[in-house]
Design a protein around this motif. Structure first.
Motif, short mmCIF file in Angstrom:
data_model
loop_
_atom_site.label_atom_id
_atom_site.label_comp_id
_atom_site.label_asym_id
_atom_site.label_seq_id
_atom_site.Cartn_x
_atom_site.Cartn_y
_atom_site.Cartn_z
N TYR A 207 0.83 -1.21 0.00
CA TYR A 207 0.00 0.00 0.00
C TYR A 207 0.87 1.26 0.00
CZ TYR A 207 -3.52 3.41 1.48
OH TYR A 207 -4.36 4.52 1.55
N LEU B 260 2.54 1.66 -3.41
CA LEU B 260 1.58 2.08 -4.43
C LEU B 260 1.30 3.57 -4.32
CD1 LEU B 260 -1.02 -0.86 -4.37
CD2 LEU B 260 0.70 -0.39 -6.11
N ILE C 282 -2.42 4.18 -10.44
CA ILE C 282 -1.22 3.37 -10.66
C ILE C 282 -1.52 2.37 -11.77
CG2 ILE C 282 0.55 1.89 -9.63
CD1 ILE C 282 -1.85 3.36 -7.24
N THR D 183 0.97 -1.97 -11.08
CA THR D 183 0.87 -2.61 -9.76
C THR D 183 1.70 -3.87 -9.67
OG1 THR D 183 -1.38 -1.76 -9.54
CG2 THR D 183 -0.75 -3.53 -8.06
N LYS D 184 1.66 -4.71 -10.71
CA LYS D 184 2.39 -5.98 -10.68
C LYS D 184 3.91 -5.75 -10.66
CE LYS D 184 -1.16 -8.88 -12.79
NZ LYS D 184 -1.34 -9.72 -11.57
N GLN E 17 4.74 -4.90 -7.17
CA GLN E 17 4.69 -6.12 -6.38
C GLN E 17 6.00 -6.89 -6.47
OE1 GLN E 17 0.02 -7.01 -7.45
NE2 GLN E 17 1.36 -8.74 -7.09
N ARG F 117 -2.27 -7.72 -3.06
CA ARG F 117 -3.07 -6.80 -3.88
C ARG F 117 -4.56 -7.09 -3.73
NH1 ARG F 117 -5.13 -7.85 -8.57
NH2 ARG F 117 -3.73 -9.62 -8.89
N ILE G 144 -7.73 0.12 -2.28
CA ILE G 144 -7.55 0.52 -3.68
C ILE G 144 -8.79 0.08 -4.46
CG2 ILE G 144 -5.03 0.40 -3.61
CD1 ILE G 144 -5.16 -2.32 -4.96
#
Length: 262
Positions: free
Chosen positions: A28, A31, A41, A44-45, A48, A58, A67
């Motif tokens: 979090y 992000l 965003i 995201t991956k 991660q 996620r 999110i």
């Protein structure tokens, strides 16, 4: 895009946030740091993988509504405007205006999807007078929804009954309204422990520790910690004051296994 981000403790100090795994909390924060000036965003991956987080982290952020996801894979930080305001002369509009158009801002300053929200207020304009990044003044919603469980019913955890029982057994005056105490009780409840389990642990440790040097640990942060299950399942031991060793020590007799060591 602004290079600094702020985080409101009205979000990150809640039980809902702190009860999540540390890996989810870390995701979090990262992000938020990588979001554009509207809180979106699109990688995201990648983030991660960069921090060693997982898809489960996620998914948990989505489930707890920290999110909001879109069909194209883009996500937006729900509490973005609770955390941050961006000054107009430093503001860069998001590359996802269509997704931005699908959002509204509720009375608590949180993003909501138009297809899910009941509010009609349009997104606020970027503030022209505030510093580049500062804490938001809006607070989280005051409704009774238990976000942690995903239920619309009020939180049914018996905080007061548990703490009152602890105070009764130990002569303490702990408050059931303390955020740390509630967080610990909530965490153990989420693991499946019942009110009777809490009472059993309190009874066992009060009997074992009262009147000893360990009496100071008859407190919520110790009893309701991650050692809770161990306390619950341990064999009941005698209070040292009532044990044979306690009597021998009181009488000045040193047990054989300690002779020559004192």
């Amino acid at each position: 895009m602004a290079q600094r981000r702020m985080f409101s403790k009205k979000v990150t100090d809640t039980d809902t946030f702190l009860d999540m795994p540390l890996s989810t909390q870390a995701l979090y924060f990262h992000l938020n740091m990588h979001a554009d000036d509207d809180g979106f965003i699109d990688n995201t991956k990648t983030i991660q993988r960069m921090i060693g987080s997982s898809d489960d982290d996620r998914k948990l952020l989505v489930a707890k509504q920290f999110i909001l996801p879109f069909e194209n894979g883009v996500v937006v930080i729900k509490d973005w405007r609770v955390h941050n305001y961006i000054r107009k002369d430093t503001y860069n509009q998001t590359m996802y205006p269509n997704e931005l158009e699908q959002l509204q801002i509720n009375d608590s300053g949180q993003y909501e999807r138009q297809d899910l929200a009941t509010y009609t207020e349009r997104p606020r304009a970027v503030d022209e007078t505030l510093t580049q990044v500062r804490l938001g003044k809006d607070r989280l919603g005051k409704d009774s929804k238990d976000i942690l469980s995903g239920s619309d019913e009020p939180d049914q955890v018996p905080y007061k009954e548990i703490v009152d029982y602890l105070n009764e057994k130990t002569g303490s005056k702990y408050r059931s309204s303390g955020s740390k105490t509630k967080s610990l009780i909530k965490a153990r409840t989420n693991e499946g422990f019942s009110l009777d389990d809490f009472k059993t642990v309190i009874e066992k440790k009060a009997k074992e520790w009262s009147g000893t040097d360990l009496e100071k640990y008859l407190r919520p942060e110790t009893l309701f910690s991650t050692k809770f299950e161990g306390y619950l399942n341990q064999k009941q031991s005698a209070n040292p004051r009532q044990s044979g060793y306690g009597k021998q020590k009181h009488q000045g007799i040193v047990p054989k296994f300690l002779q020559g060591k004192v």
